[in-house]
Design an enzyme around this catalytic site. Sequence first.
Site, PDB file in Angstrom:
ATOM      1  N   HIS A   1      79.522  51.660 107.361  1.00 59.02           N
ATOM      2  CA  HIS A   1      78.875  50.370 107.235  1.00 59.02           C
ATOM      3  C   HIS A   1      79.534  49.735 106.019  1.00 59.02           C
ATOM      4  O   HIS A   1      80.543  50.207 105.546  1.00 59.02           O
ATOM      5  CB  HIS A   1      77.365  50.548 107.045  1.00 59.02           C
TER       6      HIS A   1
ATOM      7  N   ARG B   1      70.398  63.394 106.807  1.00 62.70           N
ATOM      8  CA  ARG B   1      71.289  62.298 107.170  1.00 62.70           C
ATOM      9  C   ARG B   1      72.472  62.344 106.226  1.00 62.70           C
ATOM     10  O   ARG B   1      72.332  62.781 105.075  1.00 62.70           O
ATOM     11  CB  ARG B   1      70.587  60.935 107.020  1.00 62.70           C
TER      12      ARG B   1
ATOM     13  N   CYS C   1      79.003  53.322 114.192  1.00 64.89           N
ATOM     14  CA  CYS C   1      77.833  54.191 114.172  1.00 64.89           C
ATOM     15  C   CYS C   1      77.140  54.299 115.544  1.00 64.89           C
ATOM     16  O   CYS C   1      77.675  54.935 116.439  1.00 64.89           O
ATOM     17  CB  CYS C   1      76.897  53.696 113.077  1.00 64.89           C
TER      18      CYS C   1
HETATM   19  N1  GLN Z   1      70.749  56.189 114.919  1.00 63.51           N
HETATM   20  C1  GLN Z   1      72.069  56.719 114.758  1.00 63.51           C
HETATM   21  C2  GLN Z   1      72.147  57.810 113.713  1.00 63.51           C
HETATM   22  O1  GLN Z   1      71.245  57.915 112.912  1.00 63.51           O
HETATM   23  C3  GLN Z   1      73.016  55.604 114.405  1.00 63.51           C
HETATM   24  C4  GLN Z   1      72.740  55.082 113.041  1.00 63.51           C
HETATM   25  C5  GLN Z   1      73.475  53.838 112.731  1.00 63.51           C
HETATM   26  O2  GLN Z   1      73.962  53.147 113.609  1.00 63.51           O
HETATM   27  N2  GLN Z   1      73.507  53.518 111.481  1.00 63.51           N
HETATM   28  O3  GLN Z   1      73.121  58.552 113.695  1.00 63.51           O
END
Ligand code: GLN
Length: 234
Positions: free
Chosen positions: A194, A130, A95
Amino acid sequence: MKYELNVAHLYGDLLNTYGDNGNLLALKYYAKLMDTDLDIQIVSLDEKFDPNAWDVVFFGGGQDYEQTIVSKDIQGKKDDLTDYIEDGGPMLAICGGYQLLGHYYVGADGEKIKGIGALDHYTLSQDDNRFIGDIVIKNKETGEVYHGFENHNGKTYLGKGERPLGEVESGNGNNGEDNSEGVVYKNVYGSYFHGPILTRNGELAKKILLTALKRKYPNADLSSQEQLTIKPTF
Ligand code: GLN
């Protein structure tokens, strides 16, 4: 243990969201089955990354704010990290870490957060959205199926020499448009998974560890390590 690998946890004190550190526990677990000890150290702000000192690098995810801090510092490690990658050093980047290996990431508030451009991808921001949820992908070359959970604002577009870690079977992946998820470049694996990715996808942990062992112990007989069977954990 017969073998020892030195693992750099890049900015582990700043980028460590959603249980990404669990990847190191998984790596330790599989390393033990491969008769290998891991010495894991955080390499963070104002510290040198010596490309010859490390056998595996793990670079986790984080919030945009922490990414802006890391973005500034990592420019000083750019050449050494690029050397490590070009020399075939194994790395797992999740990520936020994955984004910072590329050219840039546009954060949720529109700020352009510079990466190191060691890999040719770039990452844009979504408008008020998101990608969150379970995801399944399949790597076309190896037939491997990876399971995980994604949670990211960024939309990543792969560039030169980059292949996806897998094609999306369900979920969104790199950008929700081209069906790709993650990246494979030399021995670098990047992903939005994740979960953490290695606890659910032991094959990838095995691959990373085997690559590291072959690089560090080129004359060793690693046949028992190669034969290790990974039980599905999803
Ligand atoms: N901040 C970055 C995004 O929102 C990475 C997020 C993350 O590492 N989970 O894409």
